[in-house]
Write a protein that holds these residues in place. Sequence first.
Motif, PDB file in Angstrom:
ATOM      1  N   GLU A  44      -7.884  36.394  56.922  1.00  0.00           N
ATOM      2  CA  GLU A  44      -6.786  35.781  57.659  1.00  0.00           C
ATOM      3  C   GLU A  44      -6.931  34.251  57.682  1.00  0.00           C
ATOM      4  OE1 GLU A  44      -5.995  37.811  61.499  1.00  0.00           O
ATOM      5  OE2 GLU A  44      -6.009  35.746  62.270  1.00  0.00           O
ATOM      6  N   LEU A  45      -8.156  33.784  57.926  1.00  0.00           N
ATOM      7  CA  LEU A  45      -8.370  32.330  58.007  1.00  0.00           C
ATOM      8  C   LEU A  45      -8.290  31.677  56.629  1.00  0.00           C
ATOM      9  CD1 LEU A  45     -11.167  32.306  60.719  1.00  0.00           C
ATOM     10  CD2 LEU A  45      -8.939  31.194  60.925  1.00  0.00           C
ATOM     11  N   LEU A  46      -8.788  32.358  55.605  1.00  0.00           N
ATOM     12  CA  LEU A  46      -8.701  31.787  54.248  1.00  0.00           C
ATOM     13  C   LEU A  46      -7.237  31.621  53.849  1.00  0.00           C
ATOM     14  CD1 LEU A  46     -11.626  33.753  52.569  1.00  0.00           C
ATOM     15  CD2 LEU A  46     -11.520  31.262  52.896  1.00  0.00           C
ATOM     16  N   GLU A  47      -6.450  32.595  54.242  1.00  0.00           N
ATOM     17  CA  GLU A  47      -5.008  32.533  53.975  1.00  0.00           C
ATOM     18  C   GLU A  47      -4.385  31.361  54.742  1.00  0.00           C
ATOM     19  OE1 GLU A  47      -2.760  35.221  52.533  1.00  0.00           O
ATOM     20  OE2 GLU A  47      -1.254  33.625  52.790  1.00  0.00           O
ATOM     21  N   ARG A  48      -4.719  31.299  56.025  1.00  0.00           N
ATOM     22  CA  ARG A  48      -4.131  30.277  56.891  1.00  0.00           C
ATOM     23  C   ARG A  48      -4.467  28.866  56.409  1.00  0.00           C
ATOM     24  NH1 ARG A  48      -5.586  29.912  63.268  1.00  0.00           N
ATOM     25  NH2 ARG A  48      -4.945  27.761  63.624  1.00  0.00           N
ATOM     26  N   PHE A  49      -5.647  28.698  55.854  1.00  0.00           N
ATOM     27  CA  PHE A  49      -6.053  27.354  55.419  1.00  0.00           C
ATOM     28  C   PHE A  49      -5.898  27.154  53.909  1.00  0.00           C
ATOM     29  CE2 PHE A  49      -8.053  27.695  59.577  1.00  0.00           C
ATOM     30  CZ  PHE A  49      -7.563  26.539  60.147  1.00  0.00           C
ATOM     31  N   ASP A  50      -5.077  28.008  53.316  1.00  0.00           N
ATOM     32  CA  ASP A  50      -4.708  27.817  51.918  1.00  0.00           C
ATOM     33  C   ASP A  50      -5.923  27.793  50.995  1.00  0.00           C
ATOM     34  OD1 ASP A  50      -2.944  27.505  49.867  1.00  0.00           O
ATOM     35  OD2 ASP A  50      -2.737  25.331  50.094  1.00  0.00           O
ATOM     36  N   LEU A  51      -6.833  28.758  51.237  1.00  0.00           N
ATOM     37  CA  LEU A  51      -8.075  28.792  50.449  1.00  0.00           C
ATOM     38  C   LEU A  51      -8.228  30.121  49.709  1.00  0.00           C
ATOM     39  CD1 LEU A  51     -10.424  27.157  53.114  1.00  0.00           C
ATOM     40  CD2 LEU A  51      -9.867  26.162  50.885  1.00  0.00           C
ATOM     41  N   VAL A  85     -13.951  31.178  63.241  1.00  0.00           N
ATOM     42  CA  VAL A  85     -14.286  32.608  63.123  1.00  0.00           C
ATOM     43  C   VAL A  85     -14.553  33.245  64.483  1.00  0.00           C
ATOM     44  CG1 VAL A  85     -16.033  34.225  62.279  1.00  0.00           C
ATOM     45  CG2 VAL A  85     -15.088  32.510  60.727  1.00  0.00           C
ATOM     46  N   GLY A  86     -15.235  32.504  65.354  1.00  0.00           N
ATOM     47  CA  GLY A  86     -15.562  33.066  66.663  1.00  0.00           C
ATOM     48  C   GLY A  86     -14.436  32.965  67.681  1.00  0.00           C
ATOM     49  N   GLY A  87     -13.280  32.448  67.275  1.00  0.00           N
ATOM     50  CA  GLY A  87     -12.141  32.332  68.191  1.00  0.00           C
ATOM     51  C   GLY A  87     -12.387  31.412  69.371  1.00  0.00           C
ATOM     52  N   PRO A  88     -12.977  30.230  69.130  1.00  0.00           N
ATOM     53  CA  PRO A  88     -13.266  29.321  70.254  1.00  0.00           C
ATOM     54  C   PRO A  88     -11.995  28.777  70.887  1.00  0.00           C
ATOM     55  CG  PRO A  88     -13.590  28.169  68.185  1.00  0.00           C
ATOM     56  CD  PRO A  88     -13.285  29.600  67.832  1.00  0.00           C
ATOM     57  N   ARG A  89     -12.043  28.522  72.194  1.00  0.00           N
ATOM     58  CA  ARG A  89     -10.900  27.937  72.905  1.00  0.00           C
ATOM     59  C   ARG A  89     -11.036  26.428  73.019  1.00  0.00           C
ATOM     60  NH1 ARG A  89      -7.081  30.252  71.962  1.00  0.00           N
ATOM     61  NH2 ARG A  89      -5.936  29.567  73.805  1.00  0.00           N
ATOM     62  N   ILE A  90     -12.229  25.928  72.706  1.00  0.00           N
ATOM     63  CA  ILE A  90     -12.474  24.484  72.738  1.00  0.00           C
ATOM     64  C   ILE A  90     -13.145  24.116  71.422  1.00  0.00           C
ATOM     65  CG2 ILE A  90     -13.708  22.605  73.895  1.00  0.00           C
ATOM     66  CD1 ILE A  90     -13.724  24.395  76.428  1.00  0.00           C
ATOM     67  N   ARG A 149     -21.946  27.437  74.574  1.00  0.00           N
ATOM     68  CA  ARG A 149     -21.959  27.710  73.130  1.00  0.00           C
ATOM     69  C   ARG A 149     -20.979  28.821  72.756  1.00  0.00           C
ATOM     70  NH1 ARG A 149     -28.034  27.726  73.109  1.00  0.00           N
ATOM     71  NH2 ARG A 149     -28.145  25.561  73.808  1.00  0.00           N
ATOM     72  N   ALA A 150     -20.857  29.807  73.622  1.00  0.00           N
ATOM     73  CA  ALA A 150     -19.961  30.931  73.328  1.00  0.00           C
ATOM     74  C   ALA A 150     -18.492  30.517  73.387  1.00  0.00           C
ATOM     75  CB  ALA A 150     -20.231  32.073  74.309  1.00  0.00           C
ATOM     76  N   ALA A 151     -18.218  29.439  74.124  1.00  0.00           N
ATOM     77  CA  ALA A 151     -16.816  29.046  74.339  1.00  0.00           C
ATOM     78  C   ALA A 151     -16.301  28.044  73.314  1.00  0.00           C
ATOM     79  CB  ALA A 151     -16.664  28.451  75.747  1.00  0.00           C
ATOM     80  N   ILE A 152     -17.220  27.427  72.573  1.00  0.00           N
ATOM     81  CA  ILE A 152     -16.812  26.285  71.740  1.00  0.00           C
ATOM     82  C   ILE A 152     -16.997  26.525  70.243  1.00  0.00           C
ATOM     83  CG2 ILE A 152     -17.388  24.642  73.559  1.00  0.00           C
ATOM     84  CD1 ILE A 152     -19.929  23.935  71.910  1.00  0.00           C
ATOM     85  N   GLY A 153     -16.345  25.690  69.466  1.00  0.00           N
ATOM     86  CA  GLY A 153     -16.583  25.603  68.031  1.00  0.00           C
ATOM     87  C   GLY A 153     -16.797  24.140  67.698  1.00  0.00           C
ATOM     88  N   ARG A 160      -2.582  20.144  65.040  1.00  0.00           N
ATOM     89  CA  ARG A 160      -1.383  20.443  65.838  1.00  0.00           C
ATOM     90  C   ARG A 160      -1.196  21.943  66.029  1.00  0.00           C
ATOM     91  NH1 ARG A 160       1.048  16.068  62.691  1.00  0.00           N
ATOM     92  NH2 ARG A 160       1.005  14.226  64.034  1.00  0.00           N
ATOM     93  N   GLU A 161      -1.511  22.717  64.992  1.00  0.00           N
ATOM     94  CA  GLU A 161      -1.400  24.178  65.108  1.00  0.00           C
ATOM     95  C   GLU A 161      -2.390  24.733  66.119  1.00  0.00           C
ATOM     96  OE1 GLU A 161      -1.739  26.569  61.562  1.00  0.00           O
ATOM     97  OE2 GLU A 161      -0.225  25.325  60.576  1.00  0.00           O
ATOM     98  N   LEU A 162      -3.601  24.184  66.097  1.00  0.00           N
ATOM     99  CA  LEU A 162      -4.618  24.637  67.051  1.00  0.00           C
ATOM    100  C   LEU A 162      -4.127  24.421  68.472  1.00  0.00           C
ATOM    101  CD1 LEU A 162      -7.879  23.202  65.406  1.00  0.00           C
ATOM    102  CD2 LEU A 162      -7.183  25.599  65.557  1.00  0.00           C
ATOM    103  N   VAL A 163      -3.564  23.235  68.694  1.00  0.00           N
ATOM    104  CA  VAL A 163      -3.093  22.904  70.037  1.00  0.00           C
ATOM    105  C   VAL A 163      -1.918  23.798  70.425  1.00  0.00           C
ATOM    106  CG1 VAL A 163      -2.137  21.096  71.488  1.00  0.00           C
ATOM    107  CG2 VAL A 163      -3.931  20.569  69.856  1.00  0.00           C
ATOM    108  N   ALA A 164      -1.045  24.093  69.460  1.00  0.00           N
ATOM    109  CA  ALA A 164       0.081  24.988  69.738  1.00  0.00           C
ATOM    110  C   ALA A 164      -0.430  26.364  70.164  1.00  0.00           C
ATOM    111  CB  ALA A 164       0.981  25.097  68.513  1.00  0.00           C
ATOM    112  N   ASP A 165      -1.614  26.743  69.676  1.00  0.00           N
ATOM    113  CA  ASP A 165      -2.225  28.014  70.082  1.00  0.00           C
ATOM    114  C   ASP A 165      -2.958  27.908  71.415  1.00  0.00           C
ATOM    115  OD1 ASP A 165      -1.302  29.188  67.811  1.00  0.00           O
ATOM    116  OD2 ASP A 165      -3.212  29.141  66.724  1.00  0.00           O
TER     117      ASP A 165
END
Length: 334
Positions: free
Chosen positions: A132-139, A165-170, A90-94, A193-198
């Motif tokens: 930061e996320l609201l900006e990134r997702f144009d909200l 928000v929790g910075g999941p890697r998966i 649970r800690a690793a995923i979103g 695609r951006e997520l994968v680039a990260d």
Amino acid sequence: MTVTRASAPRAAQAATQAISAAGLRKSYGDKVVLDGIDLSVPQGTVFSLLGPNGAGKTTAVKILSTLITADVGELSVGGHDLAADPQAVRAAIGVTGQFSAVDGLITGEENMLLMADLHHLSRREGRRVAAELLERFDLVEAAKKPAAGYSGGMKRRLDIAMTLVGGPRIIFLDEPTTGLDPRSRHTMWGIVRELVADGVTVFLTTQYLEEADELADRIAVLHDGKIAAEGSAEELKRIVPGGHVKLRFTDPDGYRSAASALRDAARDDEALALRIPSDGSQRELRSILDWLDSAGIEADELTVHTPDLDDVFFALTESAAAPARNNQPKEAVR
Ligand SMILES: Nc1ncnc2c1ncn2[C@@H]1O[C@H](COP(=O)(O)OP(=O)(O)O)[C@@H](O)[C@H]1O
Ligand SMILES: [Mg+2]
């Protein structure tokens, strides 16, 4: 079809798989939903589970994200065994579910801050991450308005922003574009695609062949509780009948002599065209070209037709009773 390097140590190999499942089974009563499924998703890749409504996609996502338990199966996510250490998973995923986690009564920003609280971020850190996320997702413009008034695409973007928000890697995305208009769908593809680039690993379910084709490194087709086929989009396209090389001629004499030399080719006398069955691979093309050269045949136009994912889906999921689209035998990947 999974390629593994024999020389790599086992532990290192397992560690590079973000998600793996072996023999996954799940039934509801006497309805078998997942009937022994194997999958593995390397870190930093997009895996797409493709299937129609009711195929069991959400069930698979719920199991792999610890929301429900499997009946049987060896499952590991983020290097943690699902049965032994669901907390670590649970800690690793979103997870962005098929049905939105957005609370419509509060604003987009409040939804984000709520997520930050759930992840035990400090008030200050929570505000920073949310902004930061609201900006990134144009909200940014919508952030102070109740989410109930958001469009489908905005809600979906907020949903993903909340997941991050929790910075999941998966990340599990269950039908992220179902019901979206084409423009919002393209925006969502850009986000993936951006997520994968990260370096994030994405497990995506979809009913859309085009979407899997666009985004996924590997695709698994779920049918009747089993993985009917698995591979890259290109590999899947190669296994269905329908691929061919088409030769067109402008000169009727040239066409006729080519047709008598190429006996196996299907003829279209009206179009002065011949169709040679082919998987579209470089090797087959080369041998066809060599053969045409040695037979002294020169077509005016040569085109390669590969089947698209729709052809794959039909080939794999239509019952044997369905009329074959041509007379080549069907091949199964596994
Ligand atoms: N909680 C449940 N109880 C009983 N049957 C369920 C439950 N959840 C899902 N199912 C059944 O399992 C099958 C697969 O459902 P689901 O995983 O939601 O498919 P998909 O997400 O591919 O549309 C469906 O036939 C559905 O009716
Ligand atoms: Mg579903």
